[in-house]
Structures are given as structure tokens and as C-alpha cells.
Design a protein around this motif. Structure first.
Motif, short mmCIF file in Angstrom:
data_model
loop_
_atom_site.label_atom_id
_atom_site.label_comp_id
_atom_site.label_asym_id
_atom_site.label_seq_id
_atom_site.Cartn_x
_atom_site.Cartn_y
_atom_site.Cartn_z
N LEU A 100 0.86 -1.19 0.00
CA LEU A 100 0.00 0.00 0.00
C LEU A 100 0.89 1.24 0.00
N THR A 101 0.91 1.97 -1.09
CA THR A 101 1.77 3.15 -1.14
C THR A 101 0.96 4.45 -1.22
N GLY A 102 -0.37 4.36 -1.28
CA GLY A 102 -1.21 5.56 -1.39
C GLY A 102 -1.29 6.30 -0.06
N ILE A 103 -1.81 7.53 -0.12
CA ILE A 103 -1.84 8.32 1.11
C ILE A 103 -3.09 8.07 1.95
N ARG A 104 -4.08 7.37 1.38
CA ARG A 104 -5.32 7.16 2.12
C ARG A 104 -5.64 5.66 2.25
N PRO A 105 -4.90 4.94 3.07
CA PRO A 105 -5.12 3.49 3.14
C PRO A 105 -6.48 3.10 3.71
N THR A 106 -7.11 3.99 4.48
CA THR A 106 -8.42 3.64 5.05
C THR A 106 -9.49 3.50 3.98
N LYS A 107 -9.27 4.14 2.82
CA LYS A 107 -10.28 4.07 1.75
C LYS A 107 -10.56 2.63 1.35
N ILE A 108 -9.52 1.81 1.34
CA ILE A 108 -9.70 0.40 0.97
C ILE A 108 -10.64 -0.28 1.96
N VAL A 109 -10.42 0.01 3.24
CA VAL A 109 -11.27 -0.61 4.27
C VAL A 109 -12.72 -0.14 4.10
N HIS A 110 -12.91 1.16 3.82
CA HIS A 110 -14.27 1.66 3.61
C HIS A 110 -14.95 0.95 2.44
N ASP A 111 -14.18 0.72 1.38
CA ASP A 111 -14.75 0.03 0.21
C ASP A 111 -15.22 -1.37 0.60
N TYR A 112 -14.39 -2.10 1.35
CA TYR A 112 -14.77 -3.47 1.75
C TYR A 112 -15.94 -3.45 2.73
N ALA A 114 -18.26 -1.28 2.78
CA ALA A 114 -19.45 -0.98 1.97
C ALA A 114 -19.96 -2.24 1.26
N GLU A 115 -19.07 -3.20 1.02
CA GLU A 115 -19.48 -4.48 0.40
C GLU A 115 -19.94 -5.48 1.45
N ASN A 116 -20.09 -4.98 2.69
CA ASN A 116 -20.55 -5.81 3.82
C ASN A 116 -19.58 -6.92 4.20
N LYS A 117 -18.31 -6.71 3.90
CA LYS A 117 -17.32 -7.71 4.33
C LYS A 117 -17.10 -7.58 5.84
N LYS A 118 -16.86 -8.71 6.47
CA LYS A 118 -16.63 -8.72 7.92
C LYS A 118 -15.18 -8.27 8.21
N GLU A 119 -14.98 -7.78 9.43
CA GLU A 119 -13.64 -7.29 9.81
C GLU A 119 -12.54 -8.34 9.60
N ALA A 120 -12.84 -9.58 10.02
CA ALA A 120 -11.82 -10.64 9.92
C ALA A 120 -11.45 -10.88 8.45
N GLU A 121 -12.49 -10.83 7.60
CA GLU A 121 -12.26 -11.06 6.17
C GLU A 121 -11.41 -9.91 5.58
N ILE A 122 -11.73 -8.68 5.99
CA ILE A 122 -10.96 -7.52 5.50
C ILE A 122 -9.51 -7.65 5.96
N LYS A 136 -0.79 -2.72 11.75
CA LYS A 136 -1.39 -1.68 10.89
C LYS A 136 -2.82 -2.07 10.48
N ILE A 137 -3.06 -3.36 10.34
CA ILE A 137 -4.42 -3.81 10.01
C ILE A 137 -5.37 -3.41 11.14
N LYS A 138 -4.93 -3.65 12.36
CA LYS A 138 -5.76 -3.32 13.53
C LYS A 138 -6.03 -1.80 13.55
N LEU A 139 -4.98 -1.03 13.30
CA LEU A 139 -5.11 0.43 13.30
C LEU A 139 -6.07 0.89 12.20
N LEU A 140 -5.88 0.34 11.00
CA LEU A 140 -6.71 0.72 9.85
C LEU A 140 -8.19 0.49 10.12
N ILE A 141 -8.51 -0.69 10.64
CA ILE A 141 -9.92 -1.04 10.84
C ILE A 141 -10.52 -0.19 11.96
N GLU A 142 -9.72 0.04 13.00
CA GLU A 142 -10.20 0.85 14.12
C GLU A 142 -10.51 2.29 13.64
#
Ligand code: SF4
Length: 479
Positions: A100-112, A114-122, A136-142
Motif C-alpha cells: 500500500l503506497t497511497g496516502i489514504r489506506p483507510t479508503k480500501i477498508v471503507h470500500d470493503y 461498503a461491500e458488507n465484508k466482515k472485519e476478519a475477512e478484510i 497496521k491492520i488493527k489500526l486501519l480497521i479501528e
């Protein structure tokens, strides 16, 4: 010999993305390498050569996707993974944010989400496909979950407003913003305010029926204006925009040496609900090195003064990796901030930007190694959670030391709405002043039009009518 990695791309267009991945590893490269990347016959391949001899190779067969843009993305992501894995193996280093080299990594989590994916799956996708580390995964999802609370309350047609004051008392060594040392530009300030008022008047009239959710006066350091100028600016804003229902009104007070009791009183009286006093460090030796002309005591004095003047939402910014700072120095900063108990703290990791003096004079400064930054970040997390502050927004920049991140922590209910809106790009931001970039957001962020103002202050003043015209044209498309 200059350590290099030359990149060759065949059958695909992922050169830019692959260069970004390679750049992450350049500090750990000791020889001259060549990487050949190929997409052919539904297979991506990566070959690494050292002095013309094949040293490593990787391949991945893709399951063909018919949609062309999805297919291109699939090829790009697969190549990024292979190049990343090859370089991990070569250097024995992994990157906290993986590919992940973009400046907004949380956007990916928001996209998932929005697709109703569960936290564990994301979490699993972030780990296996993007190579992101567990912490970082924990931080991103939080962070993404906290942002949702704010974003879900966005109303249709609502906007936020940014107003830029590009002046500071002096220029910090690491600064790459559009900012002018105010003492050298005194005569310009009045002309700047005049142009800015013109732009404010235009926006206030053009958007008079549009609700404003948050307003942010940033810079530079807005409080480097003198008391009379600050009073006129905030009075002008109050007279033009309907602030009765605004949820948040921030002024970056920034440098403590620009803050007076009268300025704090003016801000409070004219509706400002959040201010930011930014020490960056609570160590005197560091303040001296980075070009601050004030003491550590000045920071505490100004903070208490702000509380006395009724400011109940105060943010403080710190930077990790400042020249010569150790983990112990950062711990001292955190202990001093704990005594003050601000409502939010934003933790920045030093980024060596091209336009900064730090880049130009980098040999003069001892830059902190990635390993130390990691320790400092985890120390911050421990202290800030103990202080009741939780992570609520994050972003990354290019050239950050150790390839880490900036994280905003806040007490519950004190999260900065504007910071979340600017990061997630789900709401139109009308941006005024030199260097400000308006972002017109369509369909909840699916399309964004940018309308930039010129950066140079003199140009901005001279071409203010053209800046207003640019906005007019931007809004015509928007209707
Ligand atoms: S206070 Fe901020 S904007 Fe001003 S010179 Fe320092 S880093 Fe740049």
C-alpha cells in the motif's frame, strides 16, 4: 558504485506503481540490480538480475477477468506483489504497509465495509493481498470504524470550508508548505487579506443556501496575523457565512510564539470551537534545531491561557523523527503533554520533502532510522491510549521516515470532522486562499473535480479574479 534498481516493463502499464514499491527498498539496496517485469499469456513474471546474472524469479498465473479495467488492476496488483516479495527476500526487510503506497489506506477498508465484508475477512485480504502487517491492520480497521460515525452524518449538499493563511513567524527546517516568513512579507499581508475577503465574498454568495458542516482556518500559521488582522479575518468570516449550525470551527494557532491572550479571546468570541497549538516536540534542544523561536515553557503557558479563555477543544501536533531526537526525547514530550491533557494529539512521522530545507541540508541532520520510528510510534500509542485518546484518522505521505504514517488521536467526541472529511473525500471542500485546492465531490466520492488556486501569494493577489472565475467554472460543471 551507486546502488540502483533499473526497472524494465513489458506487456503492462504498471511502471509508476512498481517504481513506488522499489523506492521503499532503496535504503537497503547495496548493489546494481535490474528488475524485468512481464505480463504475457495470463502470467505475470518478475526477474531480478545482479550484474547481468539472474538472481531471483517469480511467476503468477492469473485467472482472466473479462472487465478490462478490473483486469488491468489485477495485473498491476499481481506485479506489485511479486516485486515486493522479491525485494523482501533480497533485503530481508518487510514494510509495515506492504504494497500500500497511497496516502489514504483507510479508503480500501471503507470500500470493503461498503461491500458488507466482515472485519476478519478484510484483515485477511489486507494481509494476504496487500502484505500489510497485523499492527497496521488493527489500526486501519479501528480508524475506519470511527470515521464511519462521522461520515454517516454527512448531509446531501453539505460542504466544509478551508481558508488558508500562508504566513508563519519563521520557516521550520522540515516545512514544504506554501508559507512565508511574515516579517519579510509584512506589506503583503494586507493585500492578501483583501484578495482573500474577495474570494470569501464570492463563495458566501455563490453557496449561500449550502449548509456548512465544518470550517478550518489553516496555513501556515493563521495566528501569525496580528490581533487586528485576525479580528478582521474572523469577523469577515462570521459576517459572510451562517455559522449557527456549524459543527466545528478550527483555527490552527500552530506556533506558540504567535499566540496572545487577546488572539485567544478574539477566536473564542467569534465562534472558533477548536484550536491547534503545535509543539512538535517538548524538548528545548529540538525546538532550537528546527528553527522555533520559543521555549518549552511558552507552550505550556499558552495552553493554560487557552483553557482560561474558554477553549475546550485543543489539539496538539507532534513529529517523530525530528533531527537528533531519541525515544527518550519522545517519551519526555509525551509526559509533558500528558500533564496538559489536550483533547486530541496528532502524531506525525517526519517526511523529508523535496521543498524543505531539511532535504537541502540533510547531511547536517541526523535522521532517525526506521527501527527507532517504529519504537516511537508504539510508545505514542501506549501513552495516548492511557490518556484516553483513540486513533480516529490517518494518512501517509511520500518519503516518510521508515515508510510509516500520521495518526490523529482524540478523546471520544473530540475527533476533528474536517480531518476525516479531507482524508476520506466524501464531502465537497471549498478551499480559499493561496495554494488551496477545492475538491468537488460527486456521488459520495466516486468522482472528484479539483479546482486549485495558485500557490504563490503575489500571484494569488494579482490573479484573484481569475481564481474566482476558476471556481465559477468548476461549480457550473457541478450543477
Ligand atoms: S509552522 Fe508549519 S507551515 Fe509554518 S513553517 Fe513551520 S511547518 Fe511550515
Amino acid at each position: 558504485m551507486n546502488p540502483t534498481i533499473q526497472l524494465i516493463c513489458k506487456g503492462h502499464h504498471a511502471e509508476y506503481e512498481l517504481k513506488n514499491i522499489i523506492n521503499l527498498f532503496m535504503p537497503y539496496i547495496e548493489n546494481e540490480y535490474l528488475i524485468e517485469t512481464i505480463y504475457d499469456d495470463e502470467t505475470v513474471s518478475v526477474y531480478l538480475f545482479l550484474e547481468g546474472v539472474l538472481a531471483r524469479e517469480r511467476q503468477k498465473k492469473l485467472v482472466l477477468i473479462r472487465d478490462e479495467s478490473k483486469h488491468k488492476r489485477q495485473v498491476r496488483e499481481a506485479l506489485k506483489q511479486l516485486v515486493y516479495d522479491t525485494l523482501c527476500e533480497l533485503t530481508k526487510k518487510e514494510m509495515p504497509w506492504g504494497i500500500l503506497t497511497g496516502i489514504r489506506p483507510t479508503k480500501i477498508v471503507h470500500d470493503y465495509l461498503a461491500e458488507n465484508k466482515k472485519e476478519a475477512e478484510i484483515g485477511e485480504i489486507l494481509k494476504s493481498e496487500y502484505r500489510v502487517h497485523d499492527s497496521k491492520i488493527k489500526l486501519l480497521i479501528e480508524v475506519a470504524k470511527r470515521e464511519i460515525d462521522v461520515l454517516q452524518r454527512n448531509q446531501k449538499d453539505e460542504v466544509s470550508i478551508y481558508i488558508g493563511i500562508p504566513f508563519c513567524p519563521t520557516r521550520c527546517v522540515y516545512c514544504s508548505f506554501t508559507s512565508y516568513a511574515i516579517d519579510k512579507k509584512k506589506t503583503l499581508v494586507e493585500d492578501y487579506l483583501e484578495a482573500l475577503f474577495k474570494e470569501i465574498d464570492y463563495i458566501a454568495e455563490a453557496k449561500k443556501h449550502v449548509p456548512v458542516r465544518s470550517l478550518y482556518v489553516g496555513g501556515g500559521t493563521p495566528t501569525s496575523l496580528n490581533e487586528d488582522q485576525l479580528q478582521r479575518l474572523l469577523t469577515h468570516i462570521k459576517s459572510r457565512f451562517d455559522l449557527r449550525h456549524i459543527e466545528e470551527y478550527t483555527v490552527e494557532a500552530g506556533r506558540p510564539d504567535t499566540i496572545t491572550k487577546e488572539k485567544l479571546r478574539i477566536m473564542k468570541a467569534l465562534g472558533v470551537s477548536r484550536i491547534s497549538i503545535n509543539p512538535q516536540s517538548m524538548n528545548q534542544k529540538t525546538l532550537d534545531v528546527i528553527g522555533r523561536k520559543h521555549s518549552v515553557e511558552d507552550i505550556s503557558t499558552v495552553f493554560h491561557l487557552a483553557r482560561e479563555c474558554g477553549h475546550t477543544n485543543i489539539n496538539m501536533d507532534i513529529i517523530l523523527g525530528l533531527p537528533g531526537e531519541s525515544k527518550e526525547d519522545v517519551e519526555n514530550t509525551l509526559q509533558e503533554l500528558e500533564k496538559l491533557s489536550p483533547d486530541s494529539i496528532t502524531v506525525h512521522t517526519m517526511a523529508v520533502k523535496r521543498a524543505s530545507r531539511l532535504k537541502e541540508e540533510s547531511e547536517r541532520y541526523l535522521l532517525t532510522e526506521a527501527q527507532n520510528i517504529e519504537l516511537m510510534l508504539s510508545l505514542c500509542e501506549t501513552y495516548l491510549l492511557k490518556m484516553g485518546l483513540n486513533p480516529y484518522y490517518l494518512y501517509r505521505q511520500k518519503n516518510m521516515l521508515g515508510n510509516f504514517e500520521n495518526v490523529g488521536y482524540a478523546k471520544t467526541g473530540m475527533e476533528c470532522l474536517y480531518n476525516i472529511e479531507i482524508m476520506e473525500e466524501k464531502q465537497t471542500i471549498l478551499a480559499l486562499g493561496a495554494g488551496a485546492i477545492t475538491k468537488i465531490v460527486y456521488q459520495n466520492g466516486e468522482r472528484i473535480d479539483r479546482v486549485p488556486n495558485v500557490k504563490n501569494v503575489e500571484e494569488y493577489i494579482m490573479r484573484i479574479d481569475e481564481m474566482i472565475e476558476r471556481k465559477k467554472q468548476g461549480f457550473i460543471k457541478y450543477q
